[in-house]
Design a protein around this motif. Structure first.
Motif, PDB file in Angstrom:
ATOM      1  N   UNK A  54      -0.276   5.946 -10.001  1.00 53.58           N
ATOM      2  CA  UNK A  54      -1.038   7.030 -10.611  1.00 53.58           C
ATOM      3  C   UNK A  54      -1.958   7.746  -9.640  1.00 53.58           C
ATOM      4  N   UNK A  55      -2.009   7.279  -8.371  1.00 53.05           N
ATOM      5  CA  UNK A  55      -2.920   7.919  -7.427  1.00 53.05           C
ATOM      6  C   UNK A  55      -2.427   7.730  -5.998  1.00 53.05           C
ATOM      7  N   UNK A 108      -2.617  18.258  -0.189  1.00 49.99           N
ATOM      8  CA  UNK A 108      -2.621  17.766  -1.563  1.00 49.99           C
ATOM      9  C   UNK A 108      -1.411  16.850  -1.715  1.00 49.99           C
ATOM     10  N   UNK A 109      -1.551  15.565  -1.400  1.00 52.59           N
ATOM     11  CA  UNK A 109      -0.402  14.654  -1.448  1.00 52.59           C
ATOM     12  C   UNK A 109       0.133  14.501  -2.867  1.00 52.59           C
ATOM     13  N   UNK A 110       1.415  14.133  -2.963  1.00 56.62           N
ATOM     14  CA  UNK A 110       2.083  13.938  -4.254  1.00 56.62           C
ATOM     15  C   UNK A 110       2.147  12.447  -4.543  1.00 56.62           C
ATOM     16  N   UNK A 111       1.834  12.049  -5.764  1.00 49.70           N
ATOM     17  CA  UNK A 111       1.803  10.635  -6.116  1.00 49.70           C
ATOM     18  C   UNK A 111       3.205  10.042  -6.054  1.00 49.70           C
ATOM     19  N   UNK A 165      -8.606   2.411 -13.277  1.00 53.55           N
ATOM     20  CA  UNK A 165      -7.536   3.328 -13.670  1.00 53.55           C
ATOM     21  C   UNK A 165      -6.772   3.859 -12.460  1.00 53.55           C
ATOM     22  N   UNK A 166      -7.447   3.970 -11.312  1.00 51.54           N
ATOM     23  CA  UNK A 166      -6.795   4.476 -10.106  1.00 51.54           C
ATOM     24  C   UNK A 166      -5.716   3.504  -9.633  1.00 51.54           C
TER      25      UNK A 166
END
Length: 417
Positions: free
Chosen positions: A355-356, A347-350, A263-264
Protein backbone atom coordinates in the motif's frame (compact mmCIF):
# COMPACT_ATOMS: atom_id res chain seq x y z
CA UNK A 1 22.49 -41.75 -26.82
CA UNK A 2 20.98 -38.28 -26.42
CA UNK A 3 19.91 -36.74 -23.11
CA UNK A 4 16.99 -34.31 -23.05
CA UNK A 5 17.42 -30.88 -21.45
CA UNK A 6 14.12 -29.77 -19.92
CA UNK A 7 12.88 -26.52 -18.41
CA UNK A 8 13.42 -26.85 -14.62
CA UNK A 9 10.90 -26.01 -11.93
CA UNK A 10 10.88 -22.21 -11.70
CA UNK A 11 9.01 -21.60 -8.49
CA UNK A 12 5.55 -21.65 -7.04
CA UNK A 13 2.78 -20.74 -9.53
CA UNK A 14 5.27 -20.18 -12.39
CA UNK A 15 4.53 -22.55 -15.26
CA UNK A 16 6.31 -20.95 -18.21
CA UNK A 17 9.23 -18.77 -19.20
CA UNK A 18 10.81 -17.16 -22.25
CA UNK A 19 14.01 -18.57 -23.72
CA UNK A 20 16.17 -15.47 -23.54
CA UNK A 21 19.54 -16.68 -24.80
CA UNK A 22 21.43 -19.82 -25.78
CA UNK A 23 24.80 -19.86 -24.01
CA UNK A 24 25.98 -22.91 -25.98
CA UNK A 25 25.56 -23.83 -29.64
CA UNK A 26 25.31 -27.22 -31.43
CA UNK A 27 28.66 -29.00 -31.61
CA UNK A 28 30.08 -27.32 -28.50
CA UNK A 29 31.27 -29.40 -25.57
CA UNK A 30 29.50 -28.98 -22.26
CA UNK A 31 30.04 -30.28 -18.75
CA UNK A 32 27.44 -31.38 -16.24
CA UNK A 33 25.83 -28.42 -14.39
CA UNK A 34 27.34 -25.92 -16.85
CA UNK A 35 24.75 -23.29 -17.94
CA UNK A 36 23.66 -23.78 -21.54
CA UNK A 37 20.66 -21.41 -21.73
CA UNK A 38 19.12 -18.45 -19.93
CA UNK A 39 15.38 -18.32 -19.23
CA UNK A 40 13.46 -15.13 -18.47
CA UNK A 41 10.65 -15.46 -15.95
CA UNK A 42 8.33 -12.77 -14.64
CA UNK A 43 10.95 -11.68 -12.11
CA UNK A 44 14.44 -13.01 -12.80
CA UNK A 45 16.65 -14.71 -15.36
CA UNK A 46 17.31 -18.38 -14.61
CA UNK A 47 20.17 -20.43 -16.06
CA UNK A 48 19.41 -23.94 -17.35
CA UNK A 49 22.29 -26.31 -16.46
CA UNK A 50 23.38 -29.30 -18.53
CA UNK A 51 22.33 -32.58 -16.87
CA UNK A 52 25.37 -34.51 -18.21
CA UNK A 53 28.77 -34.18 -19.86
CA UNK A 54 28.60 -34.25 -23.65
CA UNK A 55 28.15 -32.23 -26.80
CA UNK A 56 25.26 -29.92 -27.62
CA UNK A 57 23.08 -31.57 -30.24
CA UNK A 58 19.69 -30.32 -31.37
CA UNK A 59 18.26 -27.04 -30.08
CA UNK A 60 14.53 -27.73 -29.89
CA UNK A 61 13.50 -24.19 -28.91
CA UNK A 62 14.64 -20.86 -30.31
CA UNK A 63 15.49 -17.61 -28.51
CA UNK A 64 12.29 -15.72 -27.77
CA UNK A 65 10.10 -18.85 -27.58
CA UNK A 66 7.75 -19.36 -24.65
CA UNK A 67 8.50 -22.70 -23.00
CA UNK A 68 6.61 -24.59 -20.29
CA UNK A 69 8.12 -26.18 -17.19
CA UNK A 70 9.21 -29.73 -18.09
CA UNK A 71 9.36 -29.05 -21.84
CA UNK A 72 12.39 -30.31 -23.81
CA UNK A 73 14.46 -27.42 -25.15
CA UNK A 74 17.65 -29.19 -26.28
CA UNK A 75 19.39 -32.54 -26.52
CA UNK A 76 22.93 -33.44 -25.47
CA UNK A 77 24.82 -36.16 -27.30
CA UNK A 78 27.26 -38.44 -25.52
CA UNK A 79 30.94 -38.20 -26.41
CA UNK A 80 33.78 -35.74 -26.35
CA UNK A 81 34.74 -35.50 -30.03
CA UNK A 82 33.16 -32.11 -30.54
CA UNK A 83 34.98 -30.64 -27.53
CA UNK A 84 38.30 -30.55 -29.37
CA UNK A 85 36.75 -28.96 -32.44
CA UNK A 86 35.19 -26.07 -30.58
CA UNK A 87 38.32 -23.93 -30.55
CA UNK A 88 39.08 -24.32 -34.30
CA UNK A 89 35.47 -23.45 -35.00
CA UNK A 90 35.95 -20.20 -33.15
CA UNK A 91 39.14 -19.53 -35.07
CA UNK A 92 37.37 -20.23 -38.37
CA UNK A 93 34.59 -17.81 -37.54
CA UNK A 94 37.15 -15.23 -36.48
CA UNK A 95 39.13 -15.63 -39.71
CA UNK A 96 36.00 -15.36 -41.81
CA UNK A 97 34.95 -12.26 -39.89
CA UNK A 98 38.32 -10.62 -40.50
CA UNK A 99 38.22 -11.44 -44.21
CA UNK A 100 34.72 -10.02 -44.56
CA UNK A 101 35.72 -6.87 -42.67
CA UNK A 102 38.71 -6.36 -44.98
CA UNK A 103 36.62 -6.89 -48.11
CA UNK A 104 33.68 -4.77 -47.00
CA UNK A 105 34.53 -2.11 -44.36
CA UNK A 106 31.01 -0.79 -44.51
CA UNK A 107 29.80 -3.97 -42.79
CA UNK A 108 31.68 -3.13 -39.61
CA UNK A 109 28.57 -1.59 -38.08
CA UNK A 110 26.44 -4.73 -38.60
CA UNK A 111 24.91 -6.31 -35.48
CA UNK A 112 27.55 -8.07 -33.35
CA UNK A 113 26.56 -11.67 -32.78
CA UNK A 114 29.71 -12.87 -31.02
CA UNK A 115 32.78 -11.40 -29.35
CA UNK A 116 36.02 -13.38 -29.21
CA UNK A 117 37.52 -12.91 -25.77
CA UNK A 118 40.73 -14.66 -24.69
CA UNK A 119 40.38 -17.16 -27.52
CA UNK A 120 36.80 -18.13 -26.70
CA UNK A 121 33.48 -17.27 -28.29
CA UNK A 122 31.23 -15.18 -26.10
CA UNK A 123 27.58 -14.84 -27.06
CA UNK A 124 26.15 -11.38 -26.36
CA UNK A 125 22.58 -10.82 -25.20
CA UNK A 126 20.36 -8.51 -27.30
CA UNK A 127 20.66 -5.64 -24.83
CA UNK A 128 24.46 -5.94 -24.75
CA UNK A 129 24.62 -6.07 -28.58
CA UNK A 130 22.54 -2.88 -28.80
CA UNK A 131 24.82 -1.13 -26.28
CA UNK A 132 27.95 -2.24 -28.16
CA UNK A 133 26.61 -0.81 -31.41
CA UNK A 134 25.28 2.35 -29.83
CA UNK A 135 28.52 3.27 -28.06
CA UNK A 136 30.91 1.88 -30.70
CA UNK A 137 33.05 -0.19 -28.33
CA UNK A 138 34.94 -3.43 -28.90
CA UNK A 139 33.45 -6.14 -26.66
CA UNK A 140 36.65 -8.19 -26.83
CA UNK A 141 38.43 -5.40 -24.93
CA UNK A 142 35.93 -5.33 -22.08
CA UNK A 143 36.17 -7.53 -18.99
CA UNK A 144 32.78 -9.06 -18.20
CA UNK A 145 31.46 -9.03 -14.63
CA UNK A 146 28.44 -11.24 -15.24
CA UNK A 147 28.15 -14.92 -14.48
CA UNK A 148 31.01 -16.97 -16.02
CA UNK A 149 32.61 -13.70 -17.18
CA UNK A 150 29.76 -12.78 -19.54
CA UNK A 151 29.39 -9.15 -20.57
CA UNK A 152 26.54 -7.13 -19.10
CA UNK A 153 25.06 -3.88 -20.35
CA UNK A 154 26.62 -2.11 -17.35
CA UNK A 155 30.07 -3.35 -18.43
CA UNK A 156 29.61 -1.79 -21.88
CA UNK A 157 28.32 1.51 -20.45
CA UNK A 158 31.23 1.71 -18.00
CA UNK A 159 33.77 1.01 -20.75
CA UNK A 160 32.21 3.63 -23.02
CA UNK A 161 32.17 6.18 -20.21
CA UNK A 162 35.79 5.57 -19.15
CA UNK A 163 37.06 5.48 -22.73
CA UNK A 164 39.03 2.30 -21.99
CA UNK A 165 37.45 0.24 -24.79
CA UNK A 166 38.60 0.64 -28.35
CA UNK A 167 36.14 1.67 -31.01
CA UNK A 168 34.54 -1.26 -32.79
CA UNK A 169 33.36 0.63 -35.89
CA UNK A 170 36.02 0.99 -38.56
CA UNK A 171 36.66 4.47 -39.99
CA UNK A 172 34.73 5.23 -43.13
CA UNK A 173 36.77 5.20 -46.35
CA UNK A 174 37.70 8.49 -47.99
CA UNK A 175 34.79 9.87 -50.00
CA UNK A 176 34.92 9.33 -53.75
CA UNK A 177 33.79 12.27 -55.89
CA UNK A 178 30.33 11.44 -57.12
CA UNK A 179 26.90 12.83 -57.61
CA UNK A 180 25.29 14.31 -54.47
CA UNK A 181 24.10 11.46 -52.28
CA UNK A 182 20.57 11.21 -51.02
CA UNK A 183 19.88 11.93 -47.37
CA UNK A 184 20.63 8.86 -45.19
CA UNK A 185 17.61 6.74 -44.41
CA UNK A 186 16.34 6.95 -40.85
CA UNK A 187 16.44 3.58 -39.14
CA UNK A 188 14.29 1.93 -36.52
CA UNK A 189 14.88 -1.17 -34.45
CA UNK A 190 12.00 -3.31 -33.25
CA UNK A 191 12.82 -5.40 -30.18
CA UNK A 192 10.41 -7.79 -28.51
CA UNK A 193 9.66 -6.93 -24.89
CA UNK A 194 11.27 -9.26 -22.39
CA UNK A 195 9.04 -11.20 -20.05
CA UNK A 196 10.37 -9.17 -17.13
CA UNK A 197 9.52 -5.87 -18.83
CA UNK A 198 6.03 -7.11 -19.77
CA UNK A 199 5.42 -8.18 -16.17
CA UNK A 200 6.59 -4.81 -14.83
CA UNK A 201 4.32 -3.00 -17.30
CA UNK A 202 1.33 -5.15 -16.35
CA UNK A 203 1.82 -4.75 -12.60
CA UNK A 204 2.39 -1.00 -12.74
CA UNK A 205 -0.72 -0.49 -14.83
CA UNK A 206 -2.66 -2.76 -12.48
CA UNK A 207 -1.53 -0.59 -9.57
CA UNK A 208 -2.77 2.56 -11.30
CA UNK A 209 -6.10 0.96 -12.21
CA UNK A 210 -6.75 -0.56 -8.78
CA UNK A 211 -5.31 1.72 -6.12
CA UNK A 212 -6.37 5.28 -5.35
CA UNK A 213 -2.79 6.52 -5.53
CA UNK A 214 -1.62 9.75 -4.03
CA UNK A 215 1.90 11.08 -3.31
CA UNK A 216 2.93 13.21 -0.34
CA UNK A 217 6.30 14.97 -0.17
CA UNK A 218 8.67 16.20 2.50
CA UNK A 219 12.37 17.00 2.70
CA UNK A 220 15.02 15.94 5.16
CA UNK A 221 18.28 17.51 6.33
CA UNK A 222 20.96 14.85 5.84
CA UNK A 223 23.63 16.66 7.92
CA UNK A 224 23.49 14.34 10.96
CA UNK A 225 23.52 11.11 8.94
CA UNK A 226 26.37 12.34 6.73
CA UNK A 227 28.42 13.31 9.79
CA UNK A 228 27.78 9.94 11.44
CA UNK A 229 28.67 8.09 8.25
CA UNK A 230 31.87 10.11 7.78
CA UNK A 231 32.91 9.57 11.37
CA UNK A 232 32.30 5.84 11.58
CA UNK A 233 32.49 4.48 8.01
CA UNK A 234 36.08 3.18 8.31
CA UNK A 235 35.47 1.47 11.66
CA UNK A 236 32.16 0.13 10.39
CA UNK A 237 33.73 -1.43 7.29
CA UNK A 238 36.63 -2.85 9.29
CA UNK A 239 34.31 -4.51 11.80
CA UNK A 240 31.47 -5.66 9.55
CA UNK A 241 33.18 -6.06 6.18
CA UNK A 242 30.68 -3.88 4.37
CA UNK A 243 30.46 -0.16 3.58
CA UNK A 244 28.16 2.05 5.63
CA UNK A 245 25.63 3.60 3.28
CA UNK A 246 22.46 5.62 3.71
CA UNK A 247 19.99 2.80 3.04
CA UNK A 248 20.64 1.19 6.43
CA UNK A 249 19.53 4.40 8.17
CA UNK A 250 16.44 4.78 5.98
CA UNK A 251 15.33 1.17 6.41
CA UNK A 252 15.60 1.45 10.20
CA UNK A 253 13.81 4.82 10.14
CA UNK A 254 11.03 3.37 7.95
CA UNK A 255 10.58 0.50 10.41
CA UNK A 256 10.16 2.97 13.31
CA UNK A 257 7.74 5.12 11.32
CA UNK A 258 5.70 2.06 10.28
CA UNK A 259 5.23 1.16 13.95
CA UNK A 260 3.68 4.58 14.50
CA UNK A 261 1.53 4.31 11.35
CA UNK A 262 0.64 0.59 10.88
CA UNK A 263 -1.54 1.29 7.83
CA UNK A 264 1.56 2.10 5.75
CA UNK A 265 2.75 -1.47 6.38
CA UNK A 266 -0.64 -3.07 5.71
CA UNK A 267 -2.54 -4.21 2.60
CA UNK A 268 -6.09 -4.57 1.33
CA UNK A 269 -7.24 -8.13 0.68
CA UNK A 270 -10.79 -8.29 -0.63
CA UNK A 271 -12.88 -6.41 1.89
CA UNK A 272 -10.34 -6.88 4.68
CA UNK A 273 -7.32 -4.90 5.83
CA UNK A 274 -4.35 -7.12 6.71
CA UNK A 275 -1.94 -5.65 9.28
CA UNK A 276 1.53 -7.14 9.74
CA UNK A 277 3.49 -7.36 12.98
CA UNK A 278 6.68 -7.56 10.92
CA UNK A 279 8.23 -5.25 8.33
CA UNK A 280 9.54 -6.88 5.13
CA UNK A 281 11.18 -4.09 3.12
CA UNK A 282 11.39 -4.46 -0.65
CA UNK A 283 14.41 -2.58 -2.03
CA UNK A 284 14.75 -1.67 -5.70
CA UNK A 285 18.12 -2.91 -7.03
CA UNK A 286 19.58 -2.25 -10.49
CA UNK A 287 20.25 -5.33 -12.67
CA UNK A 288 21.39 -5.68 -16.30
CA UNK A 289 17.83 -6.37 -17.47
CA UNK A 290 16.19 -3.67 -15.34
CA UNK A 291 15.22 -3.07 -11.73
CA UNK A 292 14.48 -6.04 -9.48
CA UNK A 293 12.97 -5.81 -6.00
CA UNK A 294 14.35 -8.35 -3.48
CA UNK A 295 13.00 -8.31 0.07
CA UNK A 296 14.78 -7.70 3.39
CA UNK A 297 12.85 -10.07 5.67
CA UNK A 298 12.09 -9.04 9.27
CA UNK A 299 13.86 -5.70 8.92
CA UNK A 300 12.56 -4.78 12.39
CA UNK A 301 14.94 -7.36 13.90
CA UNK A 302 18.03 -6.46 11.86
CA UNK A 303 20.84 -4.08 12.73
CA UNK A 304 22.13 -1.43 10.35
CA UNK A 305 25.12 -3.69 9.60
CA UNK A 306 22.87 -6.67 8.77
CA UNK A 307 20.72 -4.48 6.52
CA UNK A 308 23.77 -3.11 4.65
CA UNK A 309 25.16 -6.64 4.21
CA UNK A 310 21.83 -7.87 2.85
CA UNK A 311 21.49 -4.98 0.39
CA UNK A 312 25.11 -5.38 -0.74
CA UNK A 313 24.56 -9.09 -1.38
CA UNK A 314 21.34 -8.36 -3.29
CA UNK A 315 23.14 -5.82 -5.50
CA UNK A 316 26.01 -8.21 -6.28
CA UNK A 317 23.76 -11.14 -7.15
CA UNK A 318 21.40 -8.92 -9.15
CA UNK A 319 24.30 -7.97 -11.43
CA UNK A 320 25.26 -11.64 -11.73
CA UNK A 321 21.67 -12.72 -12.35
CA UNK A 322 21.68 -15.20 -9.45
CA UNK A 323 18.84 -13.84 -7.31
CA UNK A 324 16.28 -16.48 -6.41
CA UNK A 325 12.55 -16.26 -7.04
CA UNK A 326 11.64 -16.59 -3.37
CA UNK A 327 13.88 -13.62 -2.51
CA UNK A 328 11.60 -11.29 -4.48
CA UNK A 329 8.26 -12.52 -3.17
CA UNK A 330 6.31 -10.77 -0.46
CA UNK A 331 7.35 -7.46 1.01
CA UNK A 332 5.12 -5.14 3.01
CA UNK A 333 6.59 -1.76 1.95
CA UNK A 334 9.03 -0.71 -0.76
CA UNK A 335 11.95 1.76 -0.74
CA UNK A 336 13.16 3.01 -4.13
CA UNK A 337 16.33 5.10 -4.25
CA UNK A 338 16.23 7.09 -7.47
CA UNK A 339 18.85 9.42 -6.05
CA UNK A 340 21.66 7.07 -7.10
CA UNK A 341 20.72 7.91 -10.71
CA UNK A 342 20.49 11.64 -10.03
CA UNK A 343 16.71 11.96 -9.58
CA UNK A 344 15.69 15.16 -7.74
CA UNK A 345 12.00 14.34 -7.31
CA UNK A 346 9.58 11.63 -8.43
CA UNK A 347 6.20 10.06 -7.74
CA UNK A 348 6.91 6.32 -7.40
CA UNK A 349 4.19 3.75 -8.14
CA UNK A 350 3.23 1.30 -5.40
CA UNK A 351 4.06 -2.39 -5.75
CA UNK A 352 0.78 -4.38 -5.34
CA UNK A 353 -0.45 -5.72 -3.02
CA UNK A 354 1.59 -3.30 -0.91
CA UNK A 355 0.00 0.00 0.00
CA UNK A 356 3.00 2.34 0.10
CA UNK A 357 6.37 3.03 -1.52
CA UNK A 358 8.98 5.45 -0.21
CA UNK A 359 11.01 7.31 -2.85
CA UNK A 360 14.48 8.64 -1.99
CA UNK A 361 16.26 11.20 -4.14
CA UNK A 362 19.62 12.85 -4.63
CA UNK A 363 21.25 14.92 -1.91
CA UNK A 364 22.04 18.50 -2.84
CA UNK A 365 22.95 21.62 -0.91
CA UNK A 366 20.07 24.08 -0.65
CA UNK A 367 19.54 27.23 1.40
CA UNK A 368 17.42 26.64 4.49
CA UNK A 369 16.59 28.72 7.53
CA UNK A 370 18.08 27.42 10.81
CA UNK A 371 17.49 29.46 13.98
CA UNK A 372 16.76 32.55 11.94
CA UNK A 373 19.87 32.20 9.76
CA UNK A 374 20.00 31.19 6.09
CA UNK A 375 22.53 28.36 5.76
CA UNK A 376 23.42 25.76 3.14
CA UNK A 377 22.44 22.23 4.14
CA UNK A 378 22.54 18.85 2.33
CA UNK A 379 18.84 18.25 1.67
CA UNK A 380 16.92 15.34 0.17
CA UNK A 381 13.31 15.23 -1.03
CA UNK A 382 11.21 12.31 0.22
CA UNK A 383 8.13 11.04 -1.61
CA UNK A 384 5.57 8.62 -0.20
CA UNK A 385 3.11 7.22 -2.73
CA UNK A 386 0.25 5.38 -1.04
CA UNK A 387 -3.14 3.77 -1.56
CA UNK A 388 -5.64 6.37 -0.38
CA UNK A 389 -8.26 3.64 0.10
CA UNK A 390 -6.30 2.48 3.12
CA UNK A 391 -3.98 5.34 4.13
CA UNK A 392 -5.32 8.80 4.90
CA UNK A 393 -3.36 11.97 4.20
CA UNK A 394 -2.82 12.53 7.92
CA UNK A 395 -1.24 9.09 8.27
CA UNK A 396 1.00 9.62 5.23
CA UNK A 397 2.26 12.93 6.58
CA UNK A 398 2.75 11.43 10.06
CA UNK A 399 4.85 8.62 8.56
CA UNK A 400 7.07 11.03 6.62
CA UNK A 401 7.53 13.34 9.61
CA UNK A 402 8.50 10.40 11.86
CA UNK A 403 11.00 9.21 9.24
CA UNK A 404 12.35 12.75 8.80
CA UNK A 405 12.85 13.16 12.57
CA UNK A 406 14.73 9.86 12.80
CA UNK A 407 17.09 10.75 9.95
CA UNK A 408 17.76 14.28 11.22
CA UNK A 409 18.41 12.90 14.73
CA UNK A 410 19.77 9.32 14.33
CA UNK A 411 19.85 8.89 18.11
CA UNK A 412 16.12 8.18 17.81
CA UNK A 413 17.03 4.97 15.96
CA UNK A 414 18.90 3.76 19.05
CA UNK A 415 16.32 4.64 21.69
CA UNK A 416 13.25 3.71 19.61
CA UNK A 417 11.62 7.15 19.41
Amino acid sequence: MATDVVVPTLGESITEATLGQWLKQPGEAVKADEPIASLETDKVAVDVPSPVDGVIGELVAAEGDTVNVGAVIARIEAGKAAATSATPAVEDRTAVGKAEAAAAPERAAAPVEEAVVAGEAQTLSPSVRRAVLEYGVDPSKIRGTGKDGRLTKDDVLLAAKSGQAEAKVAPAPAPVPAAPAAAPARKEERVKMTRLRKTVATRLKEAQNTAAMLTTFNDVDMTAVIEARTKYKDLFEKKHGVRLGFMGFFVKAAVLAARDVPAVNAKIEGEDIVYHDYVDVSVAVSAPNGLVVPVIRDAQDKSVAEIEKTIGDFGKRAREGTLKMEEMKGGTITISNGGVFGSLLSTPIINPPQSAVLGLHRIEERPVVVKGQIVARPMMYLALSYDHRLIDGREAVTFLVALKNAIEDPTRLLIDL
